[in-house]
Design an enzyme around this catalytic site. Sequence first.
Site, PDB file in Angstrom:
ATOM      1  N   ARG A  39     -54.178 -22.430  86.936  1.00 22.51           N
ATOM      2  CA  ARG A  39     -52.800 -22.863  87.262  1.00 22.51           C
ATOM      3  C   ARG A  39     -51.912 -22.497  86.194  1.00 22.51           C
ATOM      4  O   ARG A  39     -50.851 -22.572  86.344  1.00 22.51           O
ATOM      5  CB  ARG A  39     -53.161 -24.661  87.023  1.00 22.51           C
ATOM      6  CG  ARG A  39     -53.902 -25.198  88.092  1.00 22.51           C
ATOM      7  CD  ARG A  39     -53.946 -26.791  88.074  1.00 22.51           C
ATOM      8  NE  ARG A  39     -54.813 -27.299  89.232  1.00 22.51           N
ATOM      9  CZ  ARG A  39     -55.060 -28.696  89.194  1.00 22.51           C
ATOM     10  NH1 ARG A  39     -54.649 -29.185  88.412  1.00 22.51           N
ATOM     11  NH2 ARG A  39     -55.619 -28.848  90.290  1.00 22.51           N
ATOM     12  N   ASP A 144     -45.598 -42.151  88.156  1.00 23.07           N
ATOM     13  CA  ASP A 144     -46.295 -41.026  87.727  1.00 23.07           C
ATOM     14  C   ASP A 144     -45.887 -40.405  86.704  1.00 23.07           C
ATOM     15  O   ASP A 144     -44.829 -40.599  86.329  1.00 23.07           O
ATOM     16  CB  ASP A 144     -46.487 -40.185  89.004  1.00 23.07           C
ATOM     17  CG  ASP A 144     -47.688 -39.448  89.145  1.00 23.07           C
ATOM     18  OD1 ASP A 144     -48.823 -39.828  89.973  1.00 23.07           O
ATOM     19  OD2 ASP A 144     -48.033 -38.486  88.455  1.00 23.07           O
TER      20      ASP A 144
HETATM   21  C1  LIG Z   1     -55.485 -37.834  92.218  1.00 26.88           C
HETATM   22  S1  LIG Z   1     -54.010 -38.599  92.182  1.00 26.88           S
HETATM   23  C2  LIG Z   1     -54.040 -40.108  92.783  1.00 26.88           C
HETATM   24  C3  LIG Z   1     -52.916 -40.472  93.618  1.00 26.88           C
HETATM   25  C4  LIG Z   1     -53.020 -42.085  94.349  1.00 26.88           C
HETATM   26  N1  LIG Z   1     -53.220 -42.955  93.420  1.00 26.88           N
HETATM   27  C5  LIG Z   1     -54.151 -41.909  95.431  1.00 26.88           C
HETATM   28  O1  LIG Z   1     -55.159 -42.621  94.951  1.00 26.88           O
HETATM   29  O2  LIG Z   1     -54.235 -41.401  96.265  1.00 26.88           O
HETATM   30  C6  LIG Z   1     -53.699 -38.946  90.305  1.00 26.88           C
HETATM   31  C7  LIG Z   1     -52.467 -38.820  89.815  1.00 26.88           C
HETATM   32  O3  LIG Z   1     -52.572 -39.337  88.521  1.00 26.88           O
HETATM   33  C8  LIG Z   1     -51.406 -39.038  87.732  1.00 26.88           C
HETATM   34  N2  LIG Z   1     -51.456 -39.231  86.296  1.00 26.88           N
HETATM   35  C9  LIG Z   1     -52.444 -38.269  85.604  1.00 26.88           C
HETATM   36  N3  LIG Z   1     -52.344 -38.507  84.307  1.00 26.88           N
HETATM   37  C10 LIG Z   1     -51.256 -39.683  84.273  1.00 26.88           C
HETATM   38  C11 LIG Z   1     -50.743 -40.468  83.207  1.00 26.88           C
HETATM   39  N4  LIG Z   1     -51.001 -40.115  81.843  1.00 26.88           N
HETATM   40  N5  LIG Z   1     -49.832 -41.218  83.482  1.00 26.88           N
HETATM   41  C12 LIG Z   1     -49.488 -41.557  84.646  1.00 26.88           C
HETATM   42  N6  LIG Z   1     -49.784 -40.671  85.990  1.00 26.88           N
HETATM   43  C13 LIG Z   1     -50.847 -39.772  85.540  1.00 26.88           C
HETATM   44  C14 LIG Z   1     -51.269 -37.573  88.493  1.00 26.88           C
HETATM   45  O4  LIG Z   1     -49.988 -36.891  87.979  1.00 26.88           O
HETATM   46  C15 LIG Z   1     -51.560 -37.682  89.825  1.00 26.88           C
HETATM   47  O5  LIG Z   1     -50.597 -37.570  90.741  1.00 26.88           O
END
Ligand SMILES: C[S@@+](CC[C@H](N)C(=O)[O-])C[C@H]1O[C@@H](n2cnc3c(N)ncnc32)[C@H](O)[C@@H]1O
Length: 276
Positions: A39, A144
């Site tokens: 990445r 996010d």
């Molecule tokens: C796998 S996705 C899940 C998306 C959605 N909630 C779902 O279940 O379909 C995880 C998300 O968490 C976000 N994320 C990771 N670390 C984070 C943080 N410290 N604060 C806020 N968001 C975060 C990522 O950017 C990503 O968009």
Amino acid sequence: MTDRTLTLSNEEFQLLRQFVLRSIGVNLTEAKRSLVVSRLSKQVRKLGFSSFSEYLKLVKEDKQEKENMFNMITTNVTKFFREQHHFEYITKDFLPQFAASQDKVVRIWTSACSSGEEPYSIAMSLEKALKSYRNLNYKLLASDINTEMLQKAKLGIYRREEVEGVPYDELKSFFKMGQGDNEGLLKVKESLQKKIVFQRINLVSDQQYPIKEKVHIIFCRNVFIYFSKDTQMQILKRFHEHLHQGGILILGHSESIPLSQGGWRLIQKTIYEKTD
Ligand SMILES: C[S@@+](CC[C@H](N)C(=O)[O-])C[C@H]1O[C@@H](n2cnc3c(N)ncnc32)[C@H](O)[C@@H]1O
């Protein structure tokens, strides 16, 4: 220089891991090492660096590059109406109870909203269900850490494959077909978009979450899996403070809260109620 000449030493990986863990809570295990390399390599080379150490030095000094790196490192897999039973719970169980209370505005926070499929699914479900509760309304905050994903969420433009999980009626009511350059794409109608406030919030930030009023429901699905247990506990404590008494926390399918410490009651699989 090609990808093959760029190697991530053990020391570099540890430095990067610590930095990411401290900043956004994401725990890059050894198994994620090759993912990190694939990445970030392109960006390291694009900036003219010959090592990950040089890149990490810039990331630590430069706010924009830090944001870019978090955008590249986070995993954003999501889809419309993922884990359908959560939407059913809100419309069939939560709303009837809420309607019997004094409150008239359901406040919801979706705290890891990725590219918007989750908040739009919540909004579509509520729009439909609230037809039976004319005196109720809702406010939806979607946040996010990933600014690229938030940008996509705000735009609300999706490819045909991406809207596969949206039932036909909802597709007809809440999307319009793209034309010209957007041929083959679908765009969420403005009337629905306007119901959602999109904002960058780091769940692991030292600062307080910028949320003034308590909320009734928090979605935090499929992000705890990237955090350590300690980080999960710290976030849970903060969620607890931001929820109304009796408020609901919804986690992802493989996530859970240890109930022994109190404060939460399991209502259904992955759905918790704030108890005290
Ligand atoms: C796998 S996705 C899940 C998306 C959605 N909630 C779902 O279940 O379909 C995880 C998300 O968490 C976000 N994320 C990771 N670390 C984070 C943080 N410290 N604060 C806020 N968001 C975060 C990522 O950017 C990503 O968009």
